[in-house]
Design a protein around this motif. Structure first.
Motif, PDB file in Angstrom:
ATOM      1  N   ARG A  11      15.137  25.006  57.297  1.00 35.19           N
ATOM      2  CA  ARG A  11      14.286  25.337  58.436  1.00 35.19           C
ATOM      3  C   ARG A  11      13.629  26.705  58.274  1.00 35.19           C
ATOM      4  NH1 ARG A  11      15.888  28.712  62.643  1.00 35.19           N
ATOM      5  NH2 ARG A  11      18.017  29.524  62.535  1.00 35.19           N
ATOM      6  N   VAL A  12      12.508  26.854  58.925  1.00 32.59           N
ATOM      7  CA  VAL A  12      11.886  28.166  59.090  1.00 32.59           C
ATOM      8  C   VAL A  12      12.704  28.927  60.127  1.00 32.59           C
ATOM      9  CG1 VAL A  12       9.803  29.404  59.785  1.00 32.59           C
ATOM     10  CG2 VAL A  12       9.602  27.201  58.604  1.00 32.59           C
ATOM     11  N   LEU A  13      13.074  30.151  59.814  1.00 34.80           N
ATOM     12  CA  LEU A  13      13.858  30.965  60.749  1.00 34.80           C
ATOM     13  C   LEU A  13      12.896  31.621  61.738  1.00 34.80           C
ATOM     14  CD1 LEU A  13      16.410  32.566  58.226  1.00 34.80           C
ATOM     15  CD2 LEU A  13      16.553  30.383  59.461  1.00 34.80           C
TER      16      LEU A  13
ATOM     17  N   HIS B  69      -7.345  29.156  51.811  1.00 35.50           N
ATOM     18  CA  HIS B  69      -7.574  29.638  50.442  1.00 35.50           C
ATOM     19  C   HIS B  69      -6.618  30.759  50.058  1.00 35.50           C
ATOM     20  CE1 HIS B  69     -11.226  27.298  50.885  1.00 35.50           C
ATOM     21  NE2 HIS B  69     -11.528  28.004  51.965  1.00 35.50           N
ATOM     22  N   SER B  70      -5.570  30.961  50.820  1.00 41.32           N
ATOM     23  CA  SER B  70      -4.631  32.048  50.558  1.00 41.32           C
ATOM     24  C   SER B  70      -3.909  31.840  49.230  1.00 41.32           C
ATOM     25  CB  SER B  70      -3.612  32.128  51.691  1.00 41.32           C
ATOM     26  OG  SER B  70      -2.570  33.043  51.382  1.00 41.32           O
ATOM     27  N   ASN B  71      -3.550  32.949  48.575  1.00 43.13           N
ATOM     28  CA  ASN B  71      -2.761  32.854  47.339  1.00 43.13           C
ATOM     29  C   ASN B  71      -1.263  32.895  47.618  1.00 43.13           C
ATOM     30  OD1 ASN B  71      -2.381  35.528  48.016  1.00 43.13           O
ATOM     31  ND2 ASN B  71      -3.373  36.366  46.185  1.00 43.13           N
ATOM     32  N   LYS B  72      -0.881  32.836  48.888  1.00 40.07           N
ATOM     33  CA  LYS B  72       0.531  32.821  49.264  1.00 40.07           C
ATOM     34  C   LYS B  72       0.968  31.397  49.576  1.00 40.07           C
ATOM     35  CE  LYS B  72       0.330  37.479  51.282  1.00 40.07           C
ATOM     36  NZ  LYS B  72       0.522  38.280  52.521  1.00 40.07           N
ATOM     37  N   VAL B  73       2.263  31.143  49.499  1.00 38.82           N
ATOM     38  CA  VAL B  73       2.794  29.831  49.864  1.00 38.82           C
ATOM     39  C   VAL B  73       2.762  29.657  51.374  1.00 38.82           C
ATOM     40  CG1 VAL B  73       4.835  28.331  49.824  1.00 38.82           C
ATOM     41  CG2 VAL B  73       4.250  29.707  47.811  1.00 38.82           C
ATOM     42  N   CYS B  74       3.188  30.685  52.098  1.00 40.52           N
ATOM     43  CA  CYS B  74       3.204  30.665  53.563  1.00 40.52           C
ATOM     44  C   CYS B  74       2.494  31.900  54.103  1.00 40.52           C
ATOM     45  CB  CYS B  74       4.638  30.646  54.096  1.00 40.52           C
ATOM     46  SG  CYS B  74       5.579  29.179  53.673  1.00 40.52           S
ATOM     47  N   GLU B  75       1.907  31.733  55.267  1.00 36.76           N
ATOM     48  CA  GLU B  75       1.241  32.837  55.949  1.00 36.76           C
ATOM     49  C   GLU B  75       1.639  32.817  57.429  1.00 36.76           C
ATOM     50  OE1 GLU B  75      -0.840  35.281  55.053  1.00 36.76           O
ATOM     51  OE2 GLU B  75      -2.229  34.634  53.477  1.00 36.76           O
TER      52      GLU B  75
ATOM     53  N   ARG C 145       9.194  28.167  46.615  1.00 35.88           N
ATOM     54  CA  ARG C 145       8.902  28.354  45.177  1.00 35.88           C
ATOM     55  C   ARG C 145      10.146  28.136  44.325  1.00 35.88           C
ATOM     56  NH1 ARG C 145       4.214  29.862  43.081  1.00 35.88           N
ATOM     57  NH2 ARG C 145       2.628  30.886  44.380  1.00 35.88           N
ATOM     58  N   GLU C 146      11.298  28.607  44.805  1.00 35.60           N
ATOM     59  CA  GLU C 146      12.531  28.491  44.042  1.00 35.60           C
ATOM     60  C   GLU C 146      13.067  27.061  44.014  1.00 35.60           C
ATOM     61  OE1 GLU C 146      15.040  31.300  45.992  1.00 35.60           O
ATOM     62  OE2 GLU C 146      14.258  33.023  44.860  1.00 35.60           O
ATOM     63  N   ASN C 147      12.868  26.323  45.093  1.00 35.17           N
ATOM     64  CA  ASN C 147      13.488  25.008  45.232  1.00 35.17           C
ATOM     65  C   ASN C 147      12.646  23.847  44.732  1.00 35.17           C
ATOM     66  OD1 ASN C 147      15.584  26.354  46.439  1.00 35.17           O
ATOM     67  ND2 ASN C 147      15.387  25.379  48.435  1.00 35.17           N
ATOM     68  N   LEU C 148      11.332  23.980  44.784  1.00 38.63           N
ATOM     69  CA  LEU C 148      10.459  22.862  44.441  1.00 38.63           C
ATOM     70  C   LEU C 148       9.939  22.978  43.018  1.00 38.63           C
ATOM     71  CD1 LEU C 148      10.572  22.485  47.540  1.00 38.63           C
ATOM     72  CD2 LEU C 148       8.145  21.853  47.432  1.00 38.63           C
TER      73      LEU C 148
ATOM     74  N   GLU D 250       9.534  36.430  57.527  1.00 43.37           N
ATOM     75  CA  GLU D 250       9.945  35.033  57.385  1.00 43.37           C
ATOM     76  C   GLU D 250       8.952  34.234  56.560  1.00 43.37           C
ATOM     77  OE1 GLU D 250      12.170  31.558  57.584  1.00 43.37           O
ATOM     78  OE2 GLU D 250      12.624  33.698  57.672  1.00 43.37           O
ATOM     79  N   ALA D 251       7.665  34.521  56.704  1.00 45.45           N
ATOM     80  CA  ALA D 251       6.675  33.845  55.859  1.00 45.45           C
ATOM     81  C   ALA D 251       6.940  34.136  54.391  1.00 45.45           C
ATOM     82  CB  ALA D 251       5.264  34.279  56.252  1.00 45.45           C
ATOM     83  N   GLY D 252       7.296  35.372  54.095  1.00 49.04           N
ATOM     84  CA  GLY D 252       7.622  35.730  52.717  1.00 49.04           C
ATOM     85  C   GLY D 252       8.900  35.069  52.238  1.00 49.04           C
ATOM     86  N   ARG D 253       9.936  35.068  53.089  1.00 52.48           N
ATOM     87  CA  ARG D 253      11.215  34.461  52.701  1.00 52.48           C
ATOM     88  C   ARG D 253      11.068  32.961  52.485  1.00 52.48           C
ATOM     89  NH1 ARG D 253      15.291  31.264  54.144  1.00 52.48           N
ATOM     90  NH2 ARG D 253      14.066  30.565  55.948  1.00 52.48           N
ATOM     91  N   TYR D 254      10.387  32.289  53.409  1.00 55.09           N
ATOM     92  CA  TYR D 254      10.259  30.841  53.312  1.00 55.09           C
ATOM     93  C   TYR D 254       9.396  30.441  52.116  1.00 55.09           C
ATOM     94  CZ  TYR D 254      10.605  26.153  55.345  1.00 55.09           C
ATOM     95  OH  TYR D 254      10.892  24.827  55.587  1.00 55.09           O
ATOM     96  N   GLY D 255       8.347  31.210  51.869  1.00 63.45           N
ATOM     97  CA  GLY D 255       7.527  30.947  50.700  1.00 63.45           C
ATOM     98  C   GLY D 255       8.314  31.098  49.412  1.00 63.45           C
ATOM     99  N   LYS D 256       9.173  32.113  49.347  1.00 67.01           N
ATOM    100  CA  LYS D 256      10.013  32.328  48.169  1.00 67.01           C
ATOM    101  C   LYS D 256      11.014  31.185  48.003  1.00 67.01           C
ATOM    102  CE  LYS D 256      12.959  35.921  46.085  1.00 67.01           C
ATOM    103  NZ  LYS D 256      14.263  35.214  45.995  1.00 67.01           N
TER     104      LYS D 256
END
Length: 237
Positions: A101-103, A157-163, A120-123, A111-117
């Motif tokens: 879940r998203v915290l 068009h963001s270069n991040k996984v989550c925003e 990336r690690e899991n998929l 949280e956007a940074g943590r969830y994006g990381k």
């Protein structure tokens, strides 16, 4: 991209048709990753999956994420996680470790940074981006999808996984997957029901009027399949 349009009589029929699609997609996969959506149609879908498809699905193989989440605690009435827990997870045998879940109670930017990381690690990676097997999306009457709203088209068009996204009316903060990650999925499925959605589906499907200003119109998977599950009242006129 391969495009598929599925039209069903009403929201319950949409949920049934999508449940069959989901079951077939997930079977024979040792690890299947899906990003869930909130909203009224997914609520109907989750109830149906729990009631009629629980034995047909190997829940041990499915890992659940969210395409977006409101920045509220997990027991808050507006939490997408809470809705999914009440209507699906509490009724089927999903391992706790398969629920990511998203915290929403945490600082939105952190949280956007943590969830994006985490994603990336899991998929697995494809095109230098994490790749979901399936992303479920809804569409608002303003043409937004996930929590990418028309006033924040840059998130497509963001270069991040989550925003972090901001609801245009309430100002509520949300964590959302970005456009490139959504479009990198193997399968994308819109679940769209109700008469209020018909004007936007008509513009998007017909490439009419202001369709390019609607985030949902920009969801076109890079190499995967795009499915629109619509009820009759939301089907383009």
């Amino acid at each position: 991209m391969t495009y598929h349009k599925h039209t069903s009589k009403n929201p319950q029929a949409v949920a049934c048709d999508f449940s069959t699609f989901f079951t077939q997609l997930a079977e024979n996969n040792a690890s299947f990753t899906v990003a869930l959506s909130g909203g009224s149609t997914p609520k109907i879908l989750f109830d149906l999956l729990a009631a009629e498809f629980s034995e047909a699905i190997d829940w041990n193989n499915i890992h659940f994420y969210w395409g977006d989440e409101r920045c509220v605690p997990p027991k808050h009435e507006e939490s997408n996680y809470k809705m999914t827990e009440e209507h699906l997870f509490s009724k089927v045998s999903v391992p706790v470790g398969n629920i990511h879940r998203v915290l929403g109670e945490n600082d939105p930017v952190d949280e956007a940074g943590r969830y994006g990381k985490l994603i990336r690690e899991n998929l697995p990676s494809a095109n230098s981006l994490p790749q979901f097997d399936l992303i479920i999306l809804g569409m608002g009457s303003d043409g937004h999808t996930a929590s990418i709203f028309p006033h924040e088209m840059s998130l497509l068009h963001s270069n991040k996984v989550c925003e972090v996204a901001t609801h245009p009316d309430s100002g509520q903060k949300r964590v959302t997957l970005t456009g490139p990650v959504i479009n990198n999925a193997r399968n994308i499925a819109f679940l769209v029901t109700g008469e209020s959605k018909k004007p936007k589906t008509t513009e998007i499907f017909g490439h009419k009027a202001n369709y390019k200003t609607y985030p949902a119109a920009h969801i076109r998977p890079t190499r995967g399949d795009l499915h629109w599950f619509l009820d009759e009242s939301a089907t383009p006129g």
